[in-house]
Write a protein that holds these residues in place. Structure first.
Motif, PDB file in Angstrom:
ATOM      1  N   TRP A 142       0.809  -1.203   0.000  1.00  0.00           N
ATOM      2  CA  TRP A 142       0.000   0.000   0.000  1.00  0.00           C
ATOM      3  C   TRP A 142       0.851   1.265   0.000  1.00  0.00           C
ATOM      4  N   GLU A 143       2.182   1.098  -0.066  1.00  0.00           N
ATOM      5  CA  GLU A 143       3.032   2.271  -0.156  1.00  0.00           C
ATOM      6  C   GLU A 143       2.789   2.990  -1.486  1.00  0.00           C
ATOM      7  N   SER A 144       2.946   4.308  -1.485  1.00  0.00           N
ATOM      8  CA  SER A 144       2.628   5.102  -2.670  1.00  0.00           C
ATOM      9  C   SER A 144       3.459   4.695  -3.883  1.00  0.00           C
ATOM     10  N   SER A 145       4.633   4.130  -3.656  1.00  0.00           N
ATOM     11  CA  SER A 145       5.492   3.747  -4.775  1.00  0.00           C
ATOM     12  C   SER A 145       4.906   2.610  -5.601  1.00  0.00           C
ATOM     13  N   THR A 146       3.965   1.866  -5.049  1.00  0.00           N
ATOM     14  CA  THR A 146       3.346   0.764  -5.796  1.00  0.00           C
ATOM     15  C   THR A 146       2.089   1.196  -6.538  1.00  0.00           C
ATOM     16  N   ASP A 147       1.602   2.379  -6.274  1.00  0.00           N
ATOM     17  CA  ASP A 147       0.316   2.808  -6.818  1.00  0.00           C
ATOM     18  C   ASP A 147       0.332   2.849  -8.340  1.00  0.00           C
ATOM     19  N   ASP A 148       1.366   3.440  -8.936  1.00  0.00           N
ATOM     20  CA  ASP A 148       1.428   3.524 -10.390  1.00  0.00           C
ATOM     21  C   ASP A 148       1.538   2.144 -11.026  1.00  0.00           C
ATOM     22  N   PHE A 149       2.304   1.251 -10.384  1.00  0.00           N
ATOM     23  CA  PHE A 149       2.440  -0.105 -10.920  1.00  0.00           C
ATOM     24  C   PHE A 149       1.097  -0.834 -10.907  1.00  0.00           C
ATOM     25  N   TYR A 150       0.408  -0.775  -9.771  1.00  0.00           N
ATOM     26  CA  TYR A 150      -0.908  -1.420  -9.693  1.00  0.00           C
ATOM     27  C   TYR A 150      -1.884  -0.795 -10.689  1.00  0.00           C
ATOM     28  N   SER A 151      -1.835   0.534 -10.824  1.00  0.00           N
ATOM     29  CA  SER A 151      -2.751   1.207 -11.742  1.00  0.00           C
ATOM     30  C   SER A 151      -2.507   0.770 -13.179  1.00  0.00           C
ATOM     31  N   ASP A 152      -1.251   0.723 -13.596  1.00  0.00           N
ATOM     32  CA  ASP A 152      -0.921   0.294 -14.957  1.00  0.00           C
ATOM     33  C   ASP A 152      -1.312  -1.170 -15.172  1.00  0.00           C
ATOM     34  N   LEU A 153      -1.060  -1.996 -14.158  1.00  0.00           N
ATOM     35  CA  LEU A 153      -1.380  -3.412 -14.266  1.00  0.00           C
ATOM     36  C   LEU A 153      -2.890  -3.607 -14.422  1.00  0.00           C
ATOM     37  N   MET A 154      -3.672  -2.900 -13.619  1.00  0.00           N
ATOM     38  CA  MET A 154      -5.124  -3.039 -13.701  1.00  0.00           C
ATOM     39  C   MET A 154      -5.658  -2.496 -15.023  1.00  0.00           C
ATOM     40  N   SER A 155      -5.048  -1.418 -15.540  1.00  0.00           N
ATOM     41  CA  SER A 155      -5.470  -0.883 -16.823  1.00  0.00           C
ATOM     42  C   SER A 155      -5.301  -1.927 -17.922  1.00  0.00           C
ATOM     43  N   ARG A 156      -4.167  -2.614 -17.893  1.00  0.00           N
ATOM     44  CA  ARG A 156      -3.924  -3.671 -18.876  1.00  0.00           C
ATOM     45  C   ARG A 156      -4.888  -4.840 -18.688  1.00  0.00           C
ATOM     46  N   PHE A 157      -5.178  -5.190 -17.440  1.00  0.00           N
ATOM     47  CA  PHE A 157      -6.112  -6.278 -17.153  1.00  0.00           C
ATOM     48  C   PHE A 157      -7.507  -5.938 -17.693  1.00  0.00           C
ATOM     49  N   PHE A 158      -7.937  -4.697 -17.525  1.00  0.00           N
ATOM     50  CA  PHE A 158      -9.247  -4.302 -18.032  1.00  0.00           C
ATOM     51  C   PHE A 158      -9.272  -4.315 -19.558  1.00  0.00           C
ATOM     52  N   THR A 159      -8.159  -3.966 -20.199  1.00  0.00           N
ATOM     53  CA  THR A 159      -8.093  -4.065 -21.659  1.00  0.00           C
ATOM     54  C   THR A 159      -8.283  -5.507 -22.096  1.00  0.00           C
ATOM     55  N   MET A 160      -7.648  -6.436 -21.399  1.00  0.00           N
ATOM     56  CA  MET A 160      -7.813  -7.858 -21.725  1.00  0.00           C
ATOM     57  C   MET A 160      -9.251  -8.308 -21.502  1.00  0.00           C
ATOM     58  N   MET A 161      -9.889  -7.815 -20.441  1.00  0.00           N
ATOM     59  CA  MET A 161     -11.295  -8.138 -20.213  1.00  0.00           C
ATOM     60  C   MET A 161     -12.155  -7.624 -21.357  1.00  0.00           C
ATOM     61  N   ASP A 162     -11.896  -6.398 -21.790  1.00  0.00           N
ATOM     62  CA  ASP A 162     -12.676  -5.800 -22.870  1.00  0.00           C
ATOM     63  C   ASP A 162     -12.497  -6.575 -24.169  1.00  0.00           C
ATOM     64  N   GLU A 163     -11.272  -7.022 -24.451  1.00  0.00           N
ATOM     65  CA  GLU A 163     -11.014  -7.801 -25.658  1.00  0.00           C
ATOM     66  C   GLU A 163     -11.798  -9.109 -25.679  1.00  0.00           C
ATOM     67  N   ARG A 164     -12.166  -9.586 -24.495  1.00  0.00           N
ATOM     68  CA  ARG A 164     -12.921 -10.844 -24.382  1.00  0.00           C
ATOM     69  C   ARG A 164     -14.380 -10.613 -24.006  1.00  0.00           C
ATOM     70  N   SER A 165     -14.825  -9.365 -24.109  1.00  0.00           N
ATOM     71  CA  SER A 165     -16.221  -8.985 -23.824  1.00  0.00           C
ATOM     72  C   SER A 165     -16.642  -9.378 -22.415  1.00  0.00           C
ATOM     73  N   ARG A 166     -15.757  -9.134 -21.431  1.00  0.00           N
ATOM     74  CA  ARG A 166     -16.060  -9.500 -20.050  1.00  0.00           C
ATOM     75  C   ARG A 166     -16.229  -8.301 -19.114  1.00  0.00           C
TER      76      ARG A 166
END
Length: 272
Positions: A142-166
């Motif tokens: 939960w340290e602030s240094s991980t926030d950008d990494f988690y945000s980028d990771l989740m953005s990519r995960f949502f793109t993969m969900m969208d590509e599969r209509s999920r």
């Protein structure tokens, strides 16, 4: 509920969570109590793992890629039947839970996976296939240094969900694990605002902008819990494990997890 995934980065406590969930075959908490019946050998072995490691003050070995794990089929596959009874007059709920325990490094590779990485491709395909209703997603840093990494990771995960209509038919129970830590324990009652909204602001923004609000809910969870209602010190100590940092149970007689079952109940009850 049919199939779900439990995913998250390394050291989020996924395997320890599953071992703790299984060990308490009859658990009575402040808000709910449940009973859990393992339905296959992998699930039954988790209870043994809890007795032989957690209760002995030892860390649970994480699930990790290595000589024994090359494909999704090499990963442990767990099947349980969970019966949950809530507050007075609430009916019992039966949850059929089937899942795999994915190594954290597979999830982290979402950002930089190559086409030759077969286990990553299998992970995404299985995680987002049509008969998977959603996932329990554990974060721990939960340290602030991980926030950008988690945000980028989740953005990519949502793109993969969208590509599969999920995006419109996939449920996410997003959890801040290891919430027994003194710095974040007070925020456990409203984790969306008091944990994610304070420590992982970019990650929270990415999640809320990317998925329908009825399909996501935020939780705080602790497999080890605290020492007691009037002694909120973590019932956990830090130790060295096979991968470096690890957590162990501090006082086994006072082992009382927090919020293990509630995210599963929501995943089971939500209607999409």
């Amino acid at each position: 509920m049919g199939n779900i995934c439990i995913i998250g980065p390394r050291a989020a406590g996924k395997t320890t969570y599953l071992a703790g969930l299984t060990y308490f075959s009859e658990y009575r908490g402040d808000r709910t109590h449940y009973s859990i019946q393992p339905l296959n050998d992998d699930a039954r072995n988790l209870a043994t793992t809890a007795k032989e490691t957690i209760l002995q003050g030892l860390p649970v070995d994480p699930t990790r890629l290595g000589d024994r794990i090359h494909t999704v089929e090499d990963l442990p596959y767990y099947s349980f039947q969970i019966t949950v009874k809530g507050k007075l007059f609430q009916p019992k709920t039966t949850i059929q839970l089937n899942l795999r325990d994915y190594p954290g490094e597979v999830f982290e590779k979402i950002l930089h996976a190559s086409e030759e990485d077969s286990i990553h491709a299998e992970f995404i395909n299985e995680c987002l296939m049509n008969d998977v209703s959603g996932c329990l997603l554990l974060f721990t840093e939960w340290e602030s240094s991980t926030d950008d990494f988690y945000s980028d990771l989740m953005s990519r995960f949502f793109t993969m969900m969208d590509e599969r209509s999920r995006l419109s038919n996939y449920r996410l129970a997003i959890v801040m694990s290891k919430c027994e830590r003194g710095e974040i324990w007070p925020g456990r009652l409203d984790p969306e605002n008091d944990l994610f909204g304070v420590y992982l602001k970019n990650t929270l923004k990415t999640i809320k902008q990317s998925i329908p609000k009825q399909n996501v809910r935020f939780y705080a969870m602790s497999t080890f819990g605290v020492l007691g209602r009037y002694d909120p010190r973590p019932n956990r100590t830090d130790a060295l494990g096979s991968d470096g940092r690890a957590s162990t149970l501090r006082d086994p007689p006072r082992w009382k997890p927090y919020n293990l079952i509630e995210p599963l109940c929501w995943l089971n009850a939500a209607k999409i």
